[in-house]
Design a protein around this motif. Structure first.
Motif, PDB file in Angstrom:
ATOM      1  N   LEU A  34      30.070  51.480   5.522  1.00  0.00           N
ATOM      2  CA  LEU A  34      29.708  50.142   5.994  1.00  0.00           C
ATOM      3  C   LEU A  34      30.908  49.420   6.595  1.00  0.00           C
ATOM      4  O   LEU A  34      30.781  48.699   7.587  1.00  0.00           O
ATOM      5  CB  LEU A  34      29.119  49.327   4.830  1.00  0.00           C
ATOM      6  CG  LEU A  34      27.773  49.811   4.292  1.00  0.00           C
ATOM      7  CD1 LEU A  34      27.353  48.986   3.083  1.00  0.00           C
ATOM      8  CD2 LEU A  34      26.693  49.749   5.361  1.00  0.00           C
ATOM      9  N   ARG A  35      32.085  49.619   6.002  1.00  0.00           N
ATOM     10  CA  ARG A  35      33.288  49.021   6.576  1.00  0.00           C
ATOM     11  C   ARG A  35      33.603  49.629   7.934  1.00  0.00           C
ATOM     12  O   ARG A  35      34.022  48.928   8.866  1.00  0.00           O
ATOM     13  CB  ARG A  35      34.473  49.213   5.624  1.00  0.00           C
ATOM     14  CG  ARG A  35      34.502  48.251   4.449  1.00  0.00           C
ATOM     15  CD  ARG A  35      35.855  48.252   3.771  1.00  0.00           C
ATOM     16  NE  ARG A  35      36.151  49.553   3.200  1.00  0.00           N
ATOM     17  CZ  ARG A  35      35.856  49.903   1.947  1.00  0.00           C
ATOM     18  NH1 ARG A  35      35.239  49.038   1.152  1.00  0.00           N
ATOM     19  NH2 ARG A  35      36.156  51.091   1.482  1.00  0.00           N
ATOM     20  N   ARG A  36      33.375  50.937   8.055  1.00  0.00           N
ATOM     21  CA  ARG A  36      33.638  51.613   9.326  1.00  0.00           C
ATOM     22  C   ARG A  36      32.730  51.084  10.431  1.00  0.00           C
ATOM     23  O   ARG A  36      33.107  51.044  11.602  1.00  0.00           O
ATOM     24  CB  ARG A  36      33.446  53.120   9.152  1.00  0.00           C
ATOM     25  CG  ARG A  36      33.903  53.951  10.339  1.00  0.00           C
ATOM     26  CD  ARG A  36      33.785  55.429  10.065  1.00  0.00           C
ATOM     27  NE  ARG A  36      34.658  55.835   8.970  1.00  0.00           N
ATOM     28  CZ  ARG A  36      34.230  56.298   7.793  1.00  0.00           C
ATOM     29  NH1 ARG A  36      32.931  56.400   7.555  1.00  0.00           N
ATOM     30  NH2 ARG A  36      35.078  56.653   6.861  1.00  0.00           N
ATOM     31  N   GLN A  37      31.518  50.676  10.048  1.00  0.00           N
ATOM     32  CA  GLN A  37      30.562  50.140  11.018  1.00  0.00           C
ATOM     33  C   GLN A  37      30.718  48.637  11.216  1.00  0.00           C
ATOM     34  O   GLN A  37      29.967  48.032  11.985  1.00  0.00           O
ATOM     35  CB  GLN A  37      29.126  50.457  10.570  1.00  0.00           C
ATOM     36  CG  GLN A  37      28.814  51.944  10.468  1.00  0.00           C
ATOM     37  CD  GLN A  37      28.811  52.642  11.805  1.00  0.00           C
ATOM     38  OE1 GLN A  37      28.566  52.012  12.836  1.00  0.00           O
ATOM     39  NE2 GLN A  37      29.112  53.942  11.811  1.00  0.00           N
ATOM     40  N   GLY A  38      31.669  48.029  10.508  1.00  0.00           N
ATOM     41  CA  GLY A  38      31.908  46.602  10.666  1.00  0.00           C
ATOM     42  C   GLY A  38      30.926  45.716   9.931  1.00  0.00           C
ATOM     43  O   GLY A  38      30.863  44.504  10.181  1.00  0.00           O
ATOM     44  N   LEU A  39      30.147  46.275   8.997  1.00  0.00           N
ATOM     45  CA  LEU A  39      29.173  45.486   8.242  1.00  0.00           C
ATOM     46  C   LEU A  39      29.777  44.854   7.000  1.00  0.00           C
ATOM     47  O   LEU A  39      29.196  43.952   6.413  1.00  0.00           O
ATOM     48  CB  LEU A  39      27.972  46.367   7.860  1.00  0.00           C
ATOM     49  CG  LEU A  39      27.177  46.934   9.044  1.00  0.00           C
ATOM     50  CD1 LEU A  39      26.040  47.799   8.548  1.00  0.00           C
ATOM     51  CD2 LEU A  39      26.636  45.794   9.905  1.00  0.00           C
ATOM     52  N   ILE A  40      30.932  45.345   6.559  1.00  0.00           N
ATOM     53  CA  ILE A  40      31.664  44.738   5.452  1.00  0.00           C
ATOM     54  C   ILE A  40      33.040  44.348   5.981  1.00  0.00           C
ATOM     55  O   ILE A  40      33.790  45.196   6.460  1.00  0.00           O
ATOM     56  CB  ILE A  40      31.809  45.708   4.260  1.00  0.00           C
ATOM     57  CG1 ILE A  40      30.441  46.013   3.639  1.00  0.00           C
ATOM     58  CG2 ILE A  40      32.745  45.120   3.211  1.00  0.00           C
ATOM     59  CD1 ILE A  40      30.517  46.929   2.430  1.00  0.00           C
ATOM     60  N   ASN A  86      20.506  42.006   6.751  1.00  0.00           N
ATOM     61  CA  ASN A  86      20.965  42.735   7.936  1.00  0.00           C
ATOM     62  C   ASN A  86      20.177  44.039   7.997  1.00  0.00           C
ATOM     63  O   ASN A  86      20.316  44.902   7.121  1.00  0.00           O
ATOM     64  CB  ASN A  86      22.469  43.017   7.846  1.00  0.00           C
ATOM     65  CG  ASN A  86      23.031  43.547   9.151  1.00  0.00           C
ATOM     66  OD1 ASN A  86      22.348  44.234   9.897  1.00  0.00           O
ATOM     67  ND2 ASN A  86      24.295  43.231   9.428  1.00  0.00           N
ATOM     68  N   ASP A  87      19.337  44.170   9.009  1.00  0.00           N
ATOM     69  CA  ASP A  87      18.460  45.353   9.095  1.00  0.00           C
ATOM     70  C   ASP A  87      19.069  46.472   9.941  1.00  0.00           C
ATOM     71  O   ASP A  87      18.353  47.345  10.428  1.00  0.00           O
ATOM     72  CB  ASP A  87      17.103  44.963   9.663  1.00  0.00           C
ATOM     73  CG  ASP A  87      17.208  44.310  11.032  1.00  0.00           C
ATOM     74  OD1 ASP A  87      18.340  44.149  11.521  1.00  0.00           O
ATOM     75  OD2 ASP A  87      16.158  43.972  11.616  1.00  0.00           O
ATOM     76  N   THR A  88      20.382  46.462  10.093  1.00  0.00           N
ATOM     77  CA  THR A  88      21.053  47.538  10.822  1.00  0.00           C
ATOM     78  C   THR A  88      20.902  48.858  10.066  1.00  0.00           C
ATOM     79  O   THR A  88      21.079  48.910   8.847  1.00  0.00           O
ATOM     80  CB  THR A  88      22.547  47.226  11.003  1.00  0.00           C
ATOM     81  OG1 THR A  88      22.679  45.974  11.672  1.00  0.00           O
ATOM     82  CG2 THR A  88      23.237  48.313  11.798  1.00  0.00           C
ATOM     83  N   VAL A  89      20.579  49.917  10.783  1.00  0.00           N
ATOM     84  CA  VAL A  89      20.414  51.244  10.183  1.00  0.00           C
ATOM     85  C   VAL A  89      21.690  52.048  10.409  1.00  0.00           C
ATOM     86  O   VAL A  89      22.163  52.169  11.541  1.00  0.00           O
ATOM     87  CB  VAL A  89      19.204  51.979  10.792  1.00  0.00           C
ATOM     88  CG1 VAL A  89      19.103  53.393  10.217  1.00  0.00           C
ATOM     89  CG2 VAL A  89      17.927  51.198  10.528  1.00  0.00           C
ATOM     90  N   ILE A  90      22.234  52.578   9.329  1.00  0.00           N
ATOM     91  CA  ILE A  90      23.441  53.404   9.397  1.00  0.00           C
ATOM     92  C   ILE A  90      23.060  54.849   9.052  1.00  0.00           C
ATOM     93  O   ILE A  90      22.443  55.103   8.020  1.00  0.00           O
ATOM     94  CB  ILE A  90      24.516  52.904   8.412  1.00  0.00           C
ATOM     95  CG1 ILE A  90      24.887  51.453   8.728  1.00  0.00           C
ATOM     96  CG2 ILE A  90      25.755  53.787   8.478  1.00  0.00           C
ATOM     97  CD1 ILE A  90      25.473  51.251  10.098  1.00  0.00           C
ATOM     98  N   ILE A  91      23.407  55.774   9.912  1.00  0.00           N
ATOM     99  CA  ILE A  91      23.151  57.188   9.663  1.00  0.00           C
ATOM    100  C   ILE A  91      24.349  57.775   8.922  1.00  0.00           C
ATOM    101  O   ILE A  91      25.470  57.797   9.449  1.00  0.00           O
ATOM    102  CB  ILE A  91      22.914  57.955  10.981  1.00  0.00           C
ATOM    103  CG1 ILE A  91      21.791  57.293  11.788  1.00  0.00           C
ATOM    104  CG2 ILE A  91      22.598  59.415  10.695  1.00  0.00           C
ATOM    105  CD1 ILE A  91      20.452  57.278  11.076  1.00  0.00           C
TER     106      ILE A  91
END
Length: 284
Positions: free
Chosen positions: A26-32, A63-68
């Motif tokens: 999640l941190r890598r995707q900028g969500l945290i 946040n409804d972002t989907v992370i694979i």
């Protein structure tokens, strides 16, 4: 692909054993995003405790972002696993593996300490698949569940295995829903005092959601057992069942209700001194 035919919770459990870290993803995707502590403080706090000048952190918003999540490392670790492990035979009462290199390694792992076995991905793959199949055949396969549980229980299915060992059956959700858990009782005050004070060691149990679940389960037990009274310590007895079944209150309540008459029969009477004395000498 045998792995992708498994339940999603099993794949996620095995993914974590291979070093998967959901917070890192999640941190890598900028969500945290890390925010300095000083920036989280309000600008003004009045005597009544009301705060002003601080916007609510976006981390609390939906946040409804989907992370694979990447499965490459997991697939690499399991690429040499014999496919027969994915389809254990349980009808003949035997869970022995075929005599190949993989099964020999698993048998050697089975003799190691529990802490090591719970970190071994190949061994855990075998155990979670086996217990998932046995639990699907419960209560028919309860004797085999008991036999396998004597060796070890995979953490993923520990709550369900404990329920099977306590012989939980029937429509527990309907039974739990029918219990009045809202009407005030004489024990509410003691429950509200015990819960926040005794369970700060665990993030889930010490959370507001955990406190509410604690209160509902304990009130349900008090209401359905009028011959007993609430004694301090009942919340600690409830804690492991709630921790293992945090998303299933009905199962946590059913386990607590089955555990007490089996191992603490008559302990929660209004005058339990004879029972305590008997238990004390029995433990010695």
């Amino acid at each position: 692909n045998h792995l992708l035919r498994r339940p999603l919770e099993e794949i996620y459990y095995l993914w974590q054993l291979t070093g998967g870290d959901i917070e890192a993803e999640l941190r890598r995707q900028g969500l945290i995003k890390v925010k300095p502590a000083i920036c989280t403080q309000p600008k003004v706090v009045i005597e009544e405790g009301e705060q002003f000048g601080q916007k609510k952190d976006s981390a609390f918003f939906l946040n409804d972002t989907v992370i694979i999540l990447p499965l490459d490392q997991l697939k690499q670790r399991l690429k040499d696993i014999d496919p027969v492990i994915y389809y254990p035979l349980i009808e003949n009462g035997s869970t022995s593996l075929p005599s190949n290199v993989s099964s020999i390694d698993l048998q050697e792992t089975a003799s190691l300490p529990l802490l090591i076995k719970e970190k071994d991905i190949e061994y855990q793959l075998h155990r979670v698949i086996l217990f998932e199949r046995l639990l699907n055949a419960y209560p028919y396969k309860r004797p085999q569940i008991v036999r396998e549980a004597r060796a070890d229980i995979p953490p993923l299915y520990r709550g369900h295995v404990w329920a099977a060992l306590l012989e939980i059956e029937g429509d527990i959700h309907s039974q739990y829903d029918q219990i009045d858990k809202e009407t005030p009782t004489l024990t509410d005050r003691q429950i509200e005092v015990d819960i926040p004070r005794c369970h700060q060691y665990d993030e889930l149990l010490s959370s507001p959601t955990g406190h509410n679940k604690f209160k509902r389960i304990l009130k349900a037990w008090v209401v359905t057992h009028p011959q007993y009274v609430y004694w301090q310590g009942l919340d600690s007895l409830c804690a492991p069942f709630l921790r293992l079944n945090f998303s299933n209150e009905a199962l946590a309540y059913a386990c607590l209700s089955a555990f007490i008459p089996k191992y603490l029969n008559m302990f929660f009477l209004k005058d339990n001194s004879p029972v305590i004395q008997g238990t004390y000498f029995f433990i010695l």
